[in-house]
Each structure stands twice: as C-alpha cells, then as structure tokens.
Design a protein around this motif. Structure first.
Motif, PDB file in Angstrom:
ATOM      1  N   ASN A 200      33.617  39.625  -2.404  1.00 58.96           N
ATOM      2  CA  ASN A 200      33.756  38.801  -1.198  1.00 58.96           C
ATOM      3  C   ASN A 200      32.957  37.499  -1.265  1.00 58.96           C
ATOM      4  OD1 ASN A 200      31.259  39.984  -0.930  1.00 58.96           O
ATOM      5  ND2 ASN A 200      31.731  41.088   0.962  1.00 58.96           N
ATOM      6  N   ILE A 201      32.249  37.275  -2.373  1.00 58.02           N
ATOM      7  CA  ILE A 201      31.619  35.966  -2.586  1.00 58.02           C
ATOM      8  C   ILE A 201      32.066  35.453  -3.949  1.00 58.02           C
ATOM      9  CG2 ILE A 201      29.428  34.708  -2.861  1.00 58.02           C
ATOM     10  CD1 ILE A 201      28.194  36.974  -1.036  1.00 58.02           C
TER      11      ILE A 201
ATOM     12  N   ILE B 211      41.162  34.640   2.976  1.00 56.97           N
ATOM     13  CA  ILE B 211      40.770  33.246   3.186  1.00 56.97           C
ATOM     14  C   ILE B 211      39.299  33.103   2.808  1.00 56.97           C
ATOM     15  CG2 ILE B 211      40.592  31.366   4.879  1.00 56.97           C
ATOM     16  CD1 ILE B 211      43.478  32.434   4.468  1.00 56.97           C
ATOM     17  N   TYR B 212      39.017  32.131   1.969  1.00 60.71           N
ATOM     18  CA  TYR B 212      37.642  31.872   1.529  1.00 60.71           C
ATOM     19  C   TYR B 212      37.148  30.547   2.102  1.00 60.71           C
ATOM     20  CZ  TYR B 212      38.231  35.566  -1.976  1.00 60.71           C
ATOM     21  OH  TYR B 212      38.443  36.778  -2.595  1.00 60.71           O
TER      22      TYR B 212
ATOM     23  N   ALA C 152      34.464  35.061   1.480  1.00 56.61           N
ATOM     24  CA  ALA C 152      35.663  35.628   2.115  1.00 56.61           C
ATOM     25  C   ALA C 152      35.398  35.825   3.608  1.00 56.61           C
ATOM     26  CB  ALA C 152      36.018  36.956   1.461  1.00 56.61           C
ATOM     27  N   VAL C 153      36.151  35.131   4.461  1.00 58.33           N
ATOM     28  CA  VAL C 153      35.884  35.199   5.905  1.00 58.33           C
ATOM     29  C   VAL C 153      37.064  35.733   6.730  1.00 58.33           C
ATOM     30  CG1 VAL C 153      34.039  33.469   6.003  1.00 58.33           C
ATOM     31  CG2 VAL C 153      36.435  32.724   6.095  1.00 58.33           C
ATOM     32  N   ALA C 154      38.241  35.867   6.106  1.00 53.93           N
ATOM     33  CA  ALA C 154      39.385  36.410   6.848  1.00 53.93           C
ATOM     34  C   ALA C 154      40.321  37.126   5.885  1.00 53.93           C
ATOM     35  CB  ALA C 154      40.139  35.300   7.585  1.00 53.93           C
ATOM     36  N   VAL C 155      40.910  38.198   6.386  1.00 54.68           N
ATOM     37  CA  VAL C 155      41.889  38.946   5.601  1.00 54.68           C
ATOM     38  C   VAL C 155      43.137  39.113   6.469  1.00 54.68           C
ATOM     39  CG1 VAL C 155      40.903  41.182   6.279  1.00 54.68           C
ATOM     40  CG2 VAL C 155      42.233  41.025   4.201  1.00 54.68           C
TER      41      VAL C 155
ATOM     42  N   GLN D  45      34.942  49.194   2.012  1.00 54.00           N
ATOM     43  CA  GLN D  45      34.125  48.738   3.137  1.00 54.00           C
ATOM     44  C   GLN D  45      33.219  47.553   2.780  1.00 54.00           C
ATOM     45  OE1 GLN D  45      30.769  51.222   4.775  1.00 54.00           O
ATOM     46  NE2 GLN D  45      32.189  51.415   6.476  1.00 54.00           N
ATOM     47  N   GLY D  46      32.641  47.589   1.582  1.00 54.22           N
ATOM     48  CA  GLY D  46      31.703  46.536   1.174  1.00 54.22           C
ATOM     49  C   GLY D  46      32.312  45.149   1.162  1.00 54.22           C
ATOM     50  N   PHE D  47      33.633  45.078   0.994  1.00 54.22           N
ATOM     51  CA  PHE D  47      34.313  43.776   0.959  1.00 54.22           C
ATOM     52  C   PHE D  47      34.260  43.093   2.325  1.00 54.22           C
ATOM     53  CE2 PHE D  47      38.284  41.121   0.654  1.00 54.22           C
ATOM     54  CZ  PHE D  47      37.904  40.359  -0.438  1.00 54.22           C
ATOM     55  N   PHE D  48      34.043  43.888   3.383  1.00 51.15           N
ATOM     56  CA  PHE D  48      34.119  43.361   4.752  1.00 51.15           C
ATOM     57  C   PHE D  48      32.778  42.882   5.306  1.00 51.15           C
ATOM     58  CE2 PHE D  48      38.053  45.552   4.195  1.00 51.15           C
ATOM     59  CZ  PHE D  48      38.965  44.832   4.962  1.00 51.15           C
TER      60      PHE D  48
END
Length: 311
Positions: free
Chosen positions: A42-43, A141-142, A147-150, A177-180
């Motif tokens: 996510n980063i 969306i990055y 990563a700020v939106a899925v 879960q960690g991706f969020f």
C-alpha cells in the motif's frame, strides 16, 4: 479471479472507468498499469520518494520518512483501525524526522494541501496483494505513492452490494487487512446503480451515494451521461478528492467516518457565507442591515455533530 475469467461486461466497465481516470481533459490521473503479476504494497516507495524529492526534501529526510511510514502502516499489533488512524495523522500533519540525532526534527509533508494539483495521483488495476491469502482489488488509487482508495467494479446485472462485500472480506484479518492501513475510501460500483463509498471497516448498510448538490455554485461537470462516471468525477476531481481526505475524515470512538455529500456541500456553503460575512463586516460602506445568516437542515441521524466537527 484471473483476468481471463472476468466476464466481458465487467472488463468493459473497468476499461471505461480506467480511461475516464486517465483522460487528461477530465481527471488526468497517471496510469500505473495492470499489476496482477506483481506483489503490491500500500506504499509505492519509488513514487513517494520521487514526490518528496520534487518537494526539495534531503535524501536522509526522505529515507527516514518512508521508513517511519512503512513501519506505522505495517504495524497491526493494535489492529487495523489504530494503524490507519496513525497513518492518517501523518497524511494530515506530516511526519517528524531528523537527518541525524543532533539535528532538530523537520516535519515532512506527505500531501500538498495548499496546491492540490501538485500531488501525484495515479490509478492501477488488478492490484495483486498477497498477505494471509492472495486478493486482487479491481482498482487502487495512489496519492503520492500511498494507496488511499480501492474500487470494486461489477457489471450492471450484479448488485453493487457484491462489490461492497468483497471490500469487507478483503479487510478481514485472514485476507489482506494490512493493505487497508492507508485506505481512506473503500468503494464499489456498477453502471446501473453508480458508485457507493465508505471507509475502513464501514458496514454494508452504511455505504453511501454521492449525489448532486443541486445548487448553481456546485454544479458537477456536465456532459457525462453515465451515472457511475458522474459520481466518480464528483469524488475524484483532484482538488475535491484531496479536500475530502484532508478535511472530511474523522476517527470517532473506534469508528472511522467520512462525510456524506450533503454534509460536504453544507459545510462548503457555510464557509463561503462566513467569508462573505467577514468581507461585509469589514466594508466601511456597507448597509447597516444585519448580514445574512443561514440554516443547515438536518433530519434525525444525519450527522449534525460531525458537520460541526468538520466545519
């Protein structure tokens, strides 16, 4: 689900949405491609590094910032809510780091709120994430590599609630879960029902729809005849999207909350009225009539307290 086994209708919807995001005349997001063959985090370190360097931060500060953010985003010891809350405070207030122990700390800003168009916004599709299990969100969306939106997309004949449930499954401990920990918006959509949005761990029945404001000063872009794309435009226009993240998210007694469209527009109009009021009061030639106030009408349970907090 592999690329080949998604129905044609779903692929078409996804193509339309991705092209809409990429269109330089409309949203102008950078396209990071189909990432199904990569293990994604996510980063996106390279993109965040590039942004921070462009902002003029020294390499040592950039290194320390990225290291701290990755540690905080990866720390699930107190649960995904706490991790997300910590990450959010970094997005909002920056990361305090030092080049070396003897130097005073510097606040490194991860988002340029003053000049929203200076931020790097990008979209990727089929983003493979491997944690306890492998999952592949349709669109991610990055913002400056974070990563700020899925968004989960469905074809018109399948209910948006299927996409919402997919988001909720992915957020479980036994999946990804960690991706969020960096997510501000979790969304699902199709072309018949449009877009529904929530945030981290939002229950299915609390997912909301962004509707048109109906007042002249907030008219959305005309000429988009597709409900899904209209609502994507309304929320992902760069300036509004960054405003929503920076000013319309709240962590309230263990629940992460984002605003409804009526709260957003009500607050924007109130701010406008207050600015006008300030100008009127400082105008030596003004009429002595009382300047106009205004009423914000809330029905029961529509979020009066949160409107006040965000205002």
């Amino acid at each position: 689900v592999g690329r080949m086994s998604i129905g044609d209708a779903e692929i078409k919807t996804q193509e339309r949405v991705v092209n809409f995001f990429k269109d330089p005349e409309i949203l102008g997001y950078q396209y990071l491609g189909n990432l199904s063959d990569y293990q994604n985090k996510n980063i996106k370190e390279d993109r965040l590094r590039q942004y921070l360097r462009l902002k003029g931060y020294a390499d040592k500060l950039v290194d320390a910032t990225i290291m701290q953010l990755q540690q905080e985003a990866g720390n699930l010891s107190r649960g995904v809510y706490d991790a997300n809350k910590t990450v959010y405070s970094r997005l909002k207030y920056g990361v305090k780091v030092s080049e070396s122990p003897e130097k005073p700390p510097v606040t490194v800003e991860l988002i340029d709120e003053t000049n929203p168009l200076n931020n790097g916004v990008a979209i990727a599709e089929e983003v493979t994430v491997v944690e306890h299990q492998e999952k592949r969100p349709d669109l991610v969306i990055y913002l400056n590599g974070i990563a700020v939106a899925v968004i989960e997309l469905k074809r018109s004949s399948i209910s948006v609630s299927e996409g919402i449930r997919q988001n909720l499954t992915n957020q479980k401990d036994c999946f990804i879960q960690g991706f969020f920990t960096t997510m501000q918006f979790c969304m699902a959509g199709n072309e018949s029902e449009g877009l529904r949005y929530g945030t981290l761990l939002t229950g299915e029945k609390f997912y909301m729809e962004w509707k048109d404001d109906g007042f002249k000063e907030h008219e959305e872009r005309v000429g988009i005849d597709n409900k899904l794309l209209q609502q994507i435009y309304a929320m992902f226009d760069k300036e509004r999207f960054i405003d929503l993240i920076m000013n319309f998210v709240v962590f309230d007694k263990g629940i992460m909350k984002v605003c409804r469209y009526n709260q957003y527009f009500g607050i924007k109009r109130t701010q406008q009225r207050l600015n006008n009021l300030r100008t009127e009061l400082h105008n030596p030639n003004r009429d002595q009539e009382k300047p106009r106030g205004g009423v914000l009408w809330h029905t029961q349970g529509s979020g009066k307290t949160l409107t006040m907090v965000w205002l």
